[in-house]
Design an enzyme around this catalytic site. Structure first.
Site, PDB file in Angstrom:
ATOM      1  N   LYS A 174      17.193  42.958  -7.861  1.00  0.00           N
ATOM      2  CA  LYS A 174      18.109  44.062  -8.029  1.00  0.00           C
ATOM      3  C   LYS A 174      19.374  43.829  -7.200  1.00  0.00           C
ATOM      4  O   LYS A 174      19.296  43.065  -6.239  1.00  0.00           O
ATOM      5  CB  LYS A 174      17.445  45.382  -7.624  1.00  0.00           C
ATOM      6  CG  LYS A 174      17.239  45.518  -6.107  1.00  0.00           C
ATOM      7  CD  LYS A 174      16.813  46.892  -5.730  1.00  0.00           C
ATOM      8  CE  LYS A 174      17.855  47.641  -4.993  1.00  0.00           C
ATOM      9  NZ  LYS A 174      18.162  47.244  -3.636  1.00  0.00           N
ATOM     10  N   HIS A 187      10.819  45.094  -5.377  1.00  0.00           N
ATOM     11  CA  HIS A 187       9.760  44.722  -4.428  1.00  0.00           C
ATOM     12  C   HIS A 187       8.841  45.900  -4.087  1.00  0.00           C
ATOM     13  O   HIS A 187       7.726  45.697  -3.620  1.00  0.00           O
ATOM     14  CB  HIS A 187      10.336  44.048  -3.170  1.00  0.00           C
ATOM     15  CG  HIS A 187      10.930  44.989  -2.186  1.00  0.00           C
ATOM     16  ND1 HIS A 187      12.191  45.507  -2.321  1.00  0.00           N
ATOM     17  CD2 HIS A 187      10.432  45.517  -1.033  1.00  0.00           C
ATOM     18  CE1 HIS A 187      12.437  46.302  -1.293  1.00  0.00           C
ATOM     19  NE2 HIS A 187      11.389  46.328  -0.497  1.00  0.00           N
ATOM     20  N   LYS A 207       4.190  46.361  -3.494  1.00  0.00           N
ATOM     21  CA  LYS A 207       3.493  46.836  -2.300  1.00  0.00           C
ATOM     22  C   LYS A 207       2.083  47.256  -2.710  1.00  0.00           C
ATOM     23  O   LYS A 207       1.912  47.932  -3.721  1.00  0.00           O
ATOM     24  CB  LYS A 207       4.239  48.028  -1.672  1.00  0.00           C
ATOM     25  CG  LYS A 207       5.597  47.624  -1.059  1.00  0.00           C
ATOM     26  CD  LYS A 207       6.282  48.834  -0.449  1.00  0.00           C
ATOM     27  CE  LYS A 207       7.721  48.540  -0.090  1.00  0.00           C
ATOM     28  NZ  LYS A 207       7.917  47.843   1.169  1.00  0.00           N
ATOM     29  N   GLU A 246      14.286  55.662   5.963  1.00  0.00           N
ATOM     30  CA  GLU A 246      14.444  54.436   6.749  1.00  0.00           C
ATOM     31  C   GLU A 246      15.113  54.771   8.068  1.00  0.00           C
ATOM     32  O   GLU A 246      15.945  55.689   8.112  1.00  0.00           O
ATOM     33  CB  GLU A 246      15.359  53.461   6.030  1.00  0.00           C
ATOM     34  CG  GLU A 246      14.854  52.976   4.706  1.00  0.00           C
ATOM     35  CD  GLU A 246      15.794  51.913   4.183  1.00  0.00           C
ATOM     36  OE1 GLU A 246      15.682  50.770   4.629  1.00  0.00           O
ATOM     37  OE2 GLU A 246      16.652  52.232   3.346  1.00  0.00           O
ATOM     38  N   ASP A 264      21.299  52.002  -4.557  1.00  0.00           N
ATOM     39  CA  ASP A 264      20.482  51.116  -3.726  1.00  0.00           C
ATOM     40  C   ASP A 264      18.998  51.476  -3.787  1.00  0.00           C
ATOM     41  O   ASP A 264      18.146  50.590  -3.818  1.00  0.00           O
ATOM     42  CB  ASP A 264      20.987  51.195  -2.272  1.00  0.00           C
ATOM     43  CG  ASP A 264      20.308  50.179  -1.371  1.00  0.00           C
ATOM     44  OD1 ASP A 264      20.198  49.015  -1.801  1.00  0.00           O
ATOM     45  OD2 ASP A 264      19.886  50.536  -0.257  1.00  0.00           O
ATOM     46  N   HIS A 302      13.686  51.707  -6.711  1.00  0.00           N
ATOM     47  CA  HIS A 302      12.440  52.003  -5.996  1.00  0.00           C
ATOM     48  C   HIS A 302      11.941  53.433  -6.228  1.00  0.00           C
ATOM     49  O   HIS A 302      10.768  53.658  -6.507  1.00  0.00           O
ATOM     50  CB  HIS A 302      12.625  51.811  -4.482  1.00  0.00           C
ATOM     51  CG  HIS A 302      13.233  50.494  -4.113  1.00  0.00           C
ATOM     52  ND1 HIS A 302      12.953  49.334  -4.802  1.00  0.00           N
ATOM     53  CD2 HIS A 302      14.102  50.143  -3.134  1.00  0.00           C
ATOM     54  CE1 HIS A 302      13.629  48.329  -4.250  1.00  0.00           C
ATOM     55  NE2 HIS A 302      14.336  48.792  -3.242  1.00  0.00           N
ATOM     56  N   LYS A 322      19.155  56.515   4.951  1.00  0.00           N
ATOM     57  CA  LYS A 322      19.173  55.546   6.052  1.00  0.00           C
ATOM     58  C   LYS A 322      19.333  56.325   7.358  1.00  0.00           C
ATOM     59  O   LYS A 322      19.816  57.461   7.356  1.00  0.00           O
ATOM     60  CB  LYS A 322      20.324  54.571   5.871  1.00  0.00           C
ATOM     61  CG  LYS A 322      20.115  53.651   4.662  1.00  0.00           C
ATOM     62  CD  LYS A 322      20.742  52.303   4.856  1.00  0.00           C
ATOM     63  CE  LYS A 322      20.452  51.361   3.717  1.00  0.00           C
ATOM     64  NZ  LYS A 322      19.135  50.702   3.805  1.00  0.00           N
TER      65      LYS A 322
HETATM   66  C1  BG6 Z   1      16.142  47.371  -0.505  1.00  0.00           C
HETATM   67  C2  BG6 Z   1      17.410  48.121  -0.229  1.00  0.00           C
HETATM   68  O1  BG6 Z   1      15.962  47.216  -1.886  1.00  0.00           O
HETATM   69  O2  BG6 Z   1      15.049  48.101   0.040  1.00  0.00           O
HETATM   70  C3  BG6 Z   1      17.592  48.314   1.254  1.00  0.00           C
HETATM   71  O3  BG6 Z   1      18.503  47.388  -0.752  1.00  0.00           O
HETATM   72  C4  BG6 Z   1      16.383  48.974   1.857  1.00  0.00           C
HETATM   73  O4  BG6 Z   1      18.758  49.072   1.543  1.00  0.00           O
HETATM   74  C5  BG6 Z   1      15.116  48.246   1.442  1.00  0.00           C
HETATM   75  O5  BG6 Z   1      16.521  48.924   3.281  1.00  0.00           O
HETATM   76  C6  BG6 Z   1      13.892  49.016   1.877  1.00  0.00           C
HETATM   77  O6  BG6 Z   1      12.763  48.233   1.644  1.00  0.00           O
HETATM   78  P1  BG6 Z   1      11.430  48.446   2.488  1.00  0.00           P
HETATM   79  O7  BG6 Z   1      10.433  47.546   1.848  1.00  0.00           O
HETATM   80  O8  BG6 Z   1      11.761  48.066   3.903  1.00  0.00           O
HETATM   81  O9  BG6 Z   1      11.102  49.898   2.381  1.00  0.00           O
END
Ligand code: BG6
Length: 532
Positions: free
Chosen positions: A188, A218, A222, A256, A275, A280, A380
């Site tokens: 992505k 991704h 998980k 996050e 993002d 996600h 964030k």
């Molecule tokens: C990414 C985003 O796809 O996922 C990031 O671009 C984000 O901004 C990240 O921090 C979060 O992934 P995870 O696995 O740490 O929750």
């Protein structure tokens, strides 16, 4: 085979049955069902951050777990002028950081023997011209079929050119010179709105068929996200109540503590909706809300997810405030550490109106979910890193205890903890011991960490493994990408072009749970965030 794998929860033991001829790896876990095809893994962008931090480490771990085929090669492709020996040294550093003192010279040497490097001429009109010949030579020397996995570990702006150059060099062909499959992995973002996503897909399809394309999200890799389907569809007791009759609302939080970090240029263009939401969060929503597929098979699962995306009720763009809250972090502290606001971060516009937080109230217009609000939020620099899905059930219909209880009864809540606390909890009411009738909510708690068997794969190990197996289940299909953009693009347009853009951005201090407006929107509906 029956394994007792659960922790004892309230005097009960979880029991899991495993069946079937899995190839046992290491601790006897089920990683692959049959040996993988010999293949070449070609990484475009082989000197980049993603390759060093994620891809190579994942490949090394798969190698250590004996999952990669006996015959495989990793070919790094990049602009840097170096030879294979120099590339091996460059990569070794990253593996050392991962493995620490446990990396033996023997382990490294046996992995490094599979590593190759091919530098590209940036001036060339046809930069991949020599790559097919190089690969064929290797395949010939190793007596391998011509299977190739191309991983585009490059900035998304380069996708179009790279795919075109690969197509021109016939790298997408499956039967050129040597029979074997050809697959391409892309990360992505897949476009920045519906139009650009459609353009990108059209471009990819000039050279690759859809079944050759692996679009990574991704989150889908998980363990706990994959488990949502098992939890819902491999247990008889949850599905009958997983609908508007019993569920009051659903809360999905992806919080996050990280800020924008070194990704200012990308983030200023993306913001939280592109993002995190387009991919996600909508994927988490689909896993939570989808109908059971008729078979646990890639396309049937993806069909059901796409149906959810298509059933998302469009936002009334004229009244966004009742459905969407956008926020941006200002300075604050997390774990006692003072942190700058978004606009003070390096390379961020001092007047930036890019949202780093969003909360959306979403409805799914289908039979199962009519009228049930799904509250989604992500940000964030929030108070804590946590991803969870909370299914909040309705109140019991007849409050027969109202004459003896002086408090209201909490409704049941089922929480799927995705990360970092990988758990499933169910809260219900019990009687507090004693003469007086008093209720207390108790929680039944299952922690993934209590599972003694199985090998946890990190998300990158899982996606690479699935690409090698040719399993599309965890990858996003073209229609899914476009349906998500179809929902979000009008919202993005409305947010980015509206006159009162500045007024609709709510600020929150770093280290909090987002702007107050997000809590108020919930309160307006008679709900509260579980995590505040
Ligand atoms: C990414 C985003 O796809 O996922 C990031 O671009 C984000 O901004 C990240 O921090 C979060 O992934 P995870 O696995 O740490 O929750």
């Amino acid at each position: 085979m029956e394994h007792n794998i659960g922790q004892k929860t309230q005097g009960q033991e979880a029991v899991v049955k495993t069946e079937g001829p899995f190839i046992a790896q290491g601790s006897g876990s089920c990683l692959i069902e049959s040996p993988l095809d010999p293949c070449a893994i070609v990484i475009m962008g082989a000197c980049g951050d993603l390759t060093r931090r994620k891809i190579i480490r994942a490949l090394f771990r798969l190698f250590q777990n004996d999952v990669l085929p006996d015959l495989f090669l990793i070919v790094g492709v990049d602009l840097n002028d170096m030879d294979t020996e120099a590339y091996r040294a460059f990569i070794k550093e990253s593996i050392e950081t991962l493995a620490g003192e446990n990396l033996t010279e023997k382990d490294w040497n046996s992995f490094a023997a599979h590593l190759h490097y091919k530098s590209m001429d940036p001036e060339s009109k046809s930069p991949y011209e020599e790559l097919p010949g190089f690969l064929n030579e290797q395949f010939h020397d190793l007596h391998m079929p011509g299977n190739r996995l191309f991983y585009l570990a490059v900035p998304p702006a380069q996708y179009v050119n790279i795919i075109r150059d690969m197509g021109r060099a016939a790298l997408s062909h499956e039967n050129e010179n040597r029979p074997g499959w050809s697959r391409v992995v892309i990360e992505k973002p897949f476009g920045r709105d519906l139009q650009s996503a459609q353009d990108l897909n059209r471009h990819i399809h000039q050279y690759f068929r859809e079944d050759q394309v692996y679009r990574i999200d991704h989150y889908l890799a998980k363990e706990t996200v994959q488990n949502i389907l098992m939890f819902r569809f491999a247990n008889a007791i949850f599905e009958p109540i997983w609908n508007r009759r019993y569920v009051d609302h659903v809360q999905i939080t992806v919080a996050e503590t990280l800020g924008v970090e070194h990704r200012a240029v990308y983030y200023e263009q993306a913001g939280v909706l592109r993002d995190m939401f387009q991919n996600h969060i909508l994927q988490l929503l689909a896993m939570t809300a989808m109908e059971p597929p008729s078979l646990f098979e890639a396309d049937r699962v993806r069909d059901e997810k796409v149906k959810i995306f298509r059933s998302l009720r469009p936002f009334p763009v004229g009244q966004l405030d009742n459905h969407l809250v956008l926020g941006q972090y200002t300075s604050g502290t997390i774990d006692g550490m003072p942190l700058p606001g978004y606009r003070e971060e390096p390379n961020i516009d001092k007047d930036s109106l890019v949202p780093t937080f969003a909360m959306a109230k979403i409805f799914i217009d289908n039979w199962r979910w009519q009228g049930v609000p799904f509250y989604l939020r992500s940000g964030k620099r929030m108070a804590k890193k946590i991803t969870e899905i909370a299914i909040q059930f309705k109140q019991v219909p007849n409050l027969m205890f109202r004459n003896v209880l002086d408090e209201s009864i909490y409704s049941n809540v089922l929480v799927l903890g995705i990360q970092p606390d990988e758990r499933i909890t169910l809260t219900f009411q019990t009687k507090l011991p004693g003469a007086k009738v008093c209720l207390q909510p108790v929680t039944m708690d299952f922690h993934y960490s209590s599972v003694q068997e199985g090998t946890f794969l990190d998300a990158y190990e899982k996606v690479i493994l699935d690409c090698l197996v040719g399993d599309h289940m965890l990858f996003v299909r073209q229609d899914g990408v476009e349906a998500c953009w179809g929902f979000l693009s009008p919202i993005l347009d409305a947010c980015e072009t509206c006159k009162d853009r500045e007024q609709s951005l709510h600020y929150y201090s770093a280290g909090t749970w987002g702007p107050r407006r997000a809590d108020d929107l919930m309160k307006d509906e008679g709900h509260v965030w579980r995590i505040i």
